[in-house]
Scaffold this active site. Structure first.
Site, PDB file in Angstrom:
ATOM      1  N   LYS A 174      40.511  36.207  44.416  1.00 19.95           N
ATOM      2  CA  LYS A 174      39.826  36.936  45.492  1.00 19.95           C
ATOM      3  C   LYS A 174      39.118  35.960  46.436  1.00 19.95           C
ATOM      4  CE  LYS A 174      39.414  41.050  42.625  1.00 19.95           C
ATOM      5  NZ  LYS A 174      38.577  41.847  41.699  1.00 19.95           N
ATOM      6  N   GLN A 230      32.700  41.830  39.145  1.00 25.20           N
ATOM      7  CA  GLN A 230      33.946  41.862  38.375  1.00 25.20           C
ATOM      8  C   GLN A 230      33.712  42.530  37.015  1.00 25.20           C
ATOM      9  OE1 GLN A 230      37.034  40.765  39.587  1.00 25.20           O
ATOM     10  NE2 GLN A 230      37.750  41.846  37.785  1.00 25.20           N
ATOM     11  N   ASP A 235      34.537  47.774  46.564  1.00 23.63           N
ATOM     12  CA  ASP A 235      35.461  48.259  45.529  1.00 23.63           C
ATOM     13  C   ASP A 235      35.609  49.781  45.606  1.00 23.63           C
ATOM     14  OD1 ASP A 235      36.666  46.255  44.020  1.00 23.63           O
ATOM     15  OD2 ASP A 235      34.882  45.922  42.795  1.00 23.63           O
TER      16      ASP A 235
END
Ligand code: NDP
Length: 286
Positions: free
Chosen positions: A54, A98, A121
């Site tokens: 990412k 994460q 997200d």
């Protein structure tokens, strides 16, 4: 006629190029690039790779990244403190924590604290509610990427029968809502569904997000259906397989995603896109 293979890699590259263009435009206007903060706690090997990818992807489109790596023993309070600081940091437009987090940390507390306008997200309660209510907000990356793939092959969605197999918060549920927003007639299947084969056989659009290699047999697929396979299942021999039996499904479908090279590349592309959307909104441009 065998199905058109939906090239997720090529489409994701296009999405990234669009994002890079938008980043340049925004930075020229505001004097600063969009910023994404990536937080990782502990040393989960898959998480290390995901975060690395990412961060690298951010660099490629001109998004500034801020990597925060915390030790496994980090307390919940310390992690919540970091998220609060990132919420207040004007350089940061998107916050990505994460998952999975170590067992002593409640992921819900962390997800709930991420500011909705930085929830790139799309997992937080305000983002999920916005999607369910049809209000503007950041949408989850993987299902947004799936919708783009459906659009790229000009899938007729309005009034079509769409089946989503899997009901996770990350893929299945938001996917169903996005399809509903596009006026599909949506059915959701899960582990308690009776006659999955029958449900698949009626679907003009099939999205599989299960996590079981080739659970959906090619012979179940409705002729002419469009098939999006989210599944990523690592076999003992190291090969990656989808949730749909690809070969026989491709004999019947109109279009189908391969695994790998279908949905996978879209997820990061849409994370970058969400970061740009968040930065544009912050600059008053959306
Ligand atoms: P989850 O494990 O959270 O959810 C799986 C879903 O599949 C559940 O809703 C479960 O039902 C359902 N399910 C399990 N067994 C069956 C069955 N026999 N018949 C019908 N439904 C069943 O998984 P995720 O949604 O997180 O991920 C799904 C897959 O997608 C995984 O392979 C994952 O690796 C992949 N993935 C890929 C991404 C990408 O970028 N390409 C991103 C995210 C995920 P129930 O709720 O009843 O238990």
């Amino acid at each position: 006629m065998p199905a058109k293979i939906i090239d997720g890699k090529a489409i994701a590259a296009r999405v990234r190029a669009e994002v890079a263009e938008g980043v340049k435009e925004l930075a020229a206007r505001t004097g600063a690039p969009p910023g994404l903060a990536a937080v990782r706690v502990g040393e989960d090997p898959a998480s290390i790779i995901y975060v690395r990818n990412k961060i690298k992807a951010c660099g490629e489109v001109g998004i500034a990244s801020f990597e925060h790596t915390l030790p496994e023993r980090t307390t919940q309070e310390d992690l919540l403190g970091l998220v609060s600081r990132l919420n207040a940091d004007a350089r940061v437009n998107g916050i990505l924590v994460q998952l999975p987090l170590p067992k002593h940390i409640d992921p819900d507390r962390v997800i709930d604290l991420v500011a909705p306008e930085k929830d790139v997200d799309g997992f937080g309660p305000r983002s999920v509610a916005a999607l369910a209510m049809g209000r503007p907000g950041l949408r989850a990356c993987t299902p947004s990427g799936c919708l783009r793939l459906l659009d790229e092959v000009e899938t007729h969605l309005s009034g079509a029968r769409a089946l989503v197999v899997g009901r996770s918060l990350i893929v299945g549920k938001p996917m169903a809502l996005l399809l509903l927003e596009r006026n599909a007639t949506v059915t959701m299947a899960h582990s308690r569904t009776q006659d999955l084969a029958g449900e698949v056989g009626r679907a003009d659009v099939l999205v599989a997000a299960i996590g079981k290699a080739e659970l959906i047999k090619g012979s179940w697929v409705k002729p002419g259906a469009t098939v999006i396979d989210v599944g990523m299942n690592r076999l003992p021999d190291g090969k990656l397989k989808g949730d749909v039996e690809f070969g026989p499904a491709a004999e019947r479908a109109r279009a189908i995603t391969p695994v790998p090279g279908g949905v996978g590349p879209m997820t990061i592309a849409y994370l970058l896109r969400n970061t740009l959307i968040a930065a544009r909104a912050r600059a008053g441009l959306n």
